[in-house]
Design a protein around this motif. Structure first.
Motif, short mmCIF file in Angstrom:
data_model
loop_
_atom_site.label_atom_id
_atom_site.label_comp_id
_atom_site.label_asym_id
_atom_site.label_seq_id
_atom_site.Cartn_x
_atom_site.Cartn_y
_atom_site.Cartn_z
N LYS A 15 0.81 -1.22 0.00
CA LYS A 15 0.00 0.00 0.00
C LYS A 15 0.84 1.27 0.00
O LYS A 15 0.53 2.22 -0.70
CB LYS A 15 -0.93 0.00 1.21
N TRP A 108 -0.83 12.69 -3.41
CA TRP A 108 -0.90 11.43 -2.65
C TRP A 108 -2.22 11.30 -1.91
O TRP A 108 -2.73 10.18 -1.74
CB TRP A 108 0.24 11.32 -1.65
N ASN A 109 -2.79 12.41 -1.46
CA ASN A 109 -4.03 12.37 -0.68
C ASN A 109 -5.28 12.71 -1.51
O ASN A 109 -6.35 12.96 -0.95
CB ASN A 109 -3.94 13.36 0.50
N SER A 110 -5.12 12.71 -2.82
CA SER A 110 -6.25 13.07 -3.68
C SER A 110 -7.43 12.12 -3.47
O SER A 110 -7.27 10.91 -3.35
CB SER A 110 -5.82 13.02 -5.15
N LYS A 111 -8.63 12.68 -3.45
CA LYS A 111 -9.84 11.87 -3.30
C LYS A 111 -10.20 11.17 -4.61
O LYS A 111 -10.99 10.22 -4.61
CB LYS A 111 -11.00 12.75 -2.83
N ASP A 112 -9.64 11.67 -5.70
CA ASP A 112 -9.86 11.03 -7.01
C ASP A 112 -8.79 9.97 -7.20
O ASP A 112 -7.70 10.24 -7.69
CB ASP A 112 -9.80 12.07 -8.12
N GLU A 113 -9.10 8.75 -6.79
CA GLU A 113 -8.12 7.67 -6.78
C GLU A 113 -7.58 7.36 -8.18
O GLU A 113 -6.40 7.04 -8.35
CB GLU A 113 -8.74 6.40 -6.18
N ASP A 114 -8.43 7.47 -9.19
CA ASP A 114 -8.01 7.13 -10.55
C ASP A 114 -7.07 8.20 -11.12
O ASP A 114 -6.09 7.87 -11.79
CB ASP A 114 -9.23 6.95 -11.45
N ARG A 116 -5.18 10.13 -9.26
CA ARG A 116 -3.93 9.91 -8.51
C ARG A 116 -3.14 8.77 -9.12
O ARG A 116 -1.91 8.85 -9.28
CB ARG A 116 -4.23 9.59 -7.04
N SER A 117 -3.82 7.71 -9.49
CA SER A 117 -3.17 6.54 -10.07
C SER A 117 -2.46 6.89 -11.38
O SER A 117 -1.29 6.54 -11.58
CB SER A 117 -4.20 5.44 -10.30
N SER A 496 -4.93 2.00 -9.38
CA SER A 496 -6.26 1.87 -8.78
C SER A 496 -7.05 0.73 -9.43
O SER A 496 -6.69 0.25 -10.52
CB SER A 496 -7.04 3.18 -8.92
#
Length: 524
Positions: A15, A108-114, A116-117, A496
């Motif tokens: 992780k 790194w803390n973005s709520k948009d996981e995709d 960020r990925s 993600s």
């Protein structure tokens, strides 16, 4: 959480490292590298507004390279480069928005996981490409399009681009990296000759010696010139093994053989060895006390307390490394040393120049059924359990198949003798991870010879990954439309679930399972 890093395969819990790095990097070092990246984005955006230069090109390449896993652990080095980048950004006098340093935690803390990925894929890929660009530039090769993408890609990290745009940008990056690998290949072969098949011993002769690790051919050449006639032998380590196949390097008689295996074994293999060690690039592990006094670094590599060799007027003075080797004296008697499977001869030098020179034989062997399948089994090695998969996989491949390999993952099996097909060895070492261009060129040439697409060839890619150069190679393969890649030993933590779904549906990227199951699936 005092730090965050999930760029390598060994990241904690699959992780992210949040207290200290699995690589041995401390939290303050990781945070300084994040700050360096934030400054780099500001420099890229400012240069896009005001105009780039060779100075900004080199700062971007060096900083990206410095932040690859296992390259630099020295806070002073990182801070010094960060200051240079901040100074250059200030000189450009761009708008306040473009010259603003980015806090990487916003990514790194973005709520948009995709998003960020995909931004992580892009950033880590550019770090890998920076290594290739660095080596090419050392030999005088630069490509405007490659450097142009660094500015575009870094600027995109501060954007609000949607997922489709970011995915397209990753594919555009893959093509930029293909060009970067092409110019590096031209730089290496143009300077040191076309690699030729060469047998390399793993045994060590008595007397003083130096072990050179990393990836940089230019550094090795300078060291060989400075050790000519000194009575000091030189051995390669890890990704430097393919250097033995270059005519202009192998003509130095003191280039004797290859010491040890892949990077993750260095703390065991270097322990108490009476030799000097020169790190030209990654992968550096925190050294043990038994050999820390004989470690030398150069280029962007750094570790606190280690002697660093700087370049002055285009040259490096390795006299301190030579003096240390003389003082240590080496082994009094010859040492028989072997690879992981007990072999003491490694064969390398099967770059595209060699393979394509016998393409007619390869094509005939396929047509007659002597060769039924090609496997490209390569990539980064690492320390986590499960990587014996690659040894077992290669051992279980049918006798009518050929294994192409490159990068340090090959040390899992490159000392095996699997025989030959039509006079060609079944295991063909194509070089460093930097030489992935060779594998791509051979695949495209075979597809052309058989008048089909690469995905229609009897060819399967079985890749291992550890750090960011593997990421940039993967993105290049995907940008070429190459499908059915088997990837392991684990999937990247920064991919993600939705991005993984795209990789599976569009390219059929498949996580490895067991050698038996995967071979059955591949061969039917």
């Amino acid at each position: 959480m005092s730090m965050f890093c999930f760029q390598c395969e060994q990241t904690v819990g699959g992780k992210g490292c949040t207290v200290s790095g699995a690589c041995g990097k401390k939290e303050d070092t990781a945070n300084l590298q994040d700050a360096l990246t934030g400054k780099l984005i500001a420099l890229a955006r400012s240069a896009l507004e005001k105009g780039a230069s060779v100075v900004t090109d080199d700062l971007i390449v060096d900083a990206l390279f410095m932040t690859i896993t296992n390259v630099n652990f020295d806070n002073a080095d990182i801070s010094a480069l960060g200051a240079k980048i901040a100074d250059e950004t200030a000189k450009l006098k761009a708008s306040a928005e473009n010259s603003r340093e980015i806090d990487m935690n916003t990514i790194w803390n973005s709520k948009d996981e995709d998003a960020r990925s995909l931004k992580s894929l892009l950033l880590f890929g550019m770090r890998g490409m920076a290594a290739y660009a660095h080596h090419a530039a050392a030999l005088g090769k630069r490509d405007p399009g490659v450097y142009s993408f660094f500015y575009k890609g870094l600027s995109a990290l501060a954007s609000n681009f949607d997922v489709p745009t970011l995915l397209d940008l990753n594919m555009e990056f893959g093509q930029a990296n293909l060009k970067c690998m092409e110019i590096l290949d031209a730089a290496n072969t143009g300077t040191y000759g076309v690699p030729v098949p060469t047998k390399v011993t793993t045994n060590v002769e008595p007397g003083p010696f130096i072990v050179v690790t990393g990836h940089d051919l230019h550094d090795l050449k300078q060291l060989l010139e400075q050790t000519d006639g000194t009575g000091i032998n030189v051995y390669t380590h890890g990704e430097m093994l393919p250097c033995h196949s270059y005519p202009e390097l192998k003509k130095h008689p003191q280039l004797k053989g290859n010491f040890g295996t892949a990077w993750q074994n260095q703390q065991k293999e270097f322990d108490g060895v009476p030799a000097a060690f020169l790190f030209t690039t990654n992968c550096l592990m925190p050294p043990k006390a038994s050999y820390s006094d004989r470690i030398f670094t150069t280029s962007v590599v750094g570790y606190p307390g280690m002697v660093h060799i700087d370049e002055k007027n285009g040259k490096k003075d390795f006299s301190a490394v030579i003096a240390k080797a003389k003082a240590l004296g080496g082994y009094r008697e010859a040492r028989k040393m072997t690879g992981i499977n007990g072999g003491d001869v490694l064969t390398t030098g099967f770059g595209h120049g060699t393979v394509l020179s016998v393409a007619d034989k390869v094509v005939d062997a396929v047509k007659t059924g002597a060769i039924k399948h090609f496997f490209l089994v390569g990539g980064c090695d690492g320390a986590k359990p499960g990587r014996n998969y690659y040894t077992d996989f290669v051992q279980q491949t049918p006798k009518d198949s050929v294994i192409l390999t490159l990068a340090c993952g090959k040390f899992r099996f490159n000392d095996l003798d699997l025989g030959e097909i039509g006079g060609l060895p079944r295991i063909m070492d194509m070089g460093q991870c930097n030489d992935s261009y060779s594998a791509i060129k051979v695949a495209l040439a075979l597809a052309d010879a058989f008048k089909c697409g690469v995905n229609e060839l009897p060819l399967t890619l079985v890749l291992s990954w550890y750090e960011q150069k593997a990421v940039c190679v993967l993105l290049t393969l995907l940008s070429l439309g190459i499908k059915n890649i088997y990837l392991g030993p684990t999937l990247p933590a920064f991919v993600s679930s939705n991005v993984l779904k795209v990789l599976v549906e569009k390219w059929n990227v498949t996580p490895i399972s067991t050698p038996e199951a995967d071979l059955k699936k591949i061969l039917g």
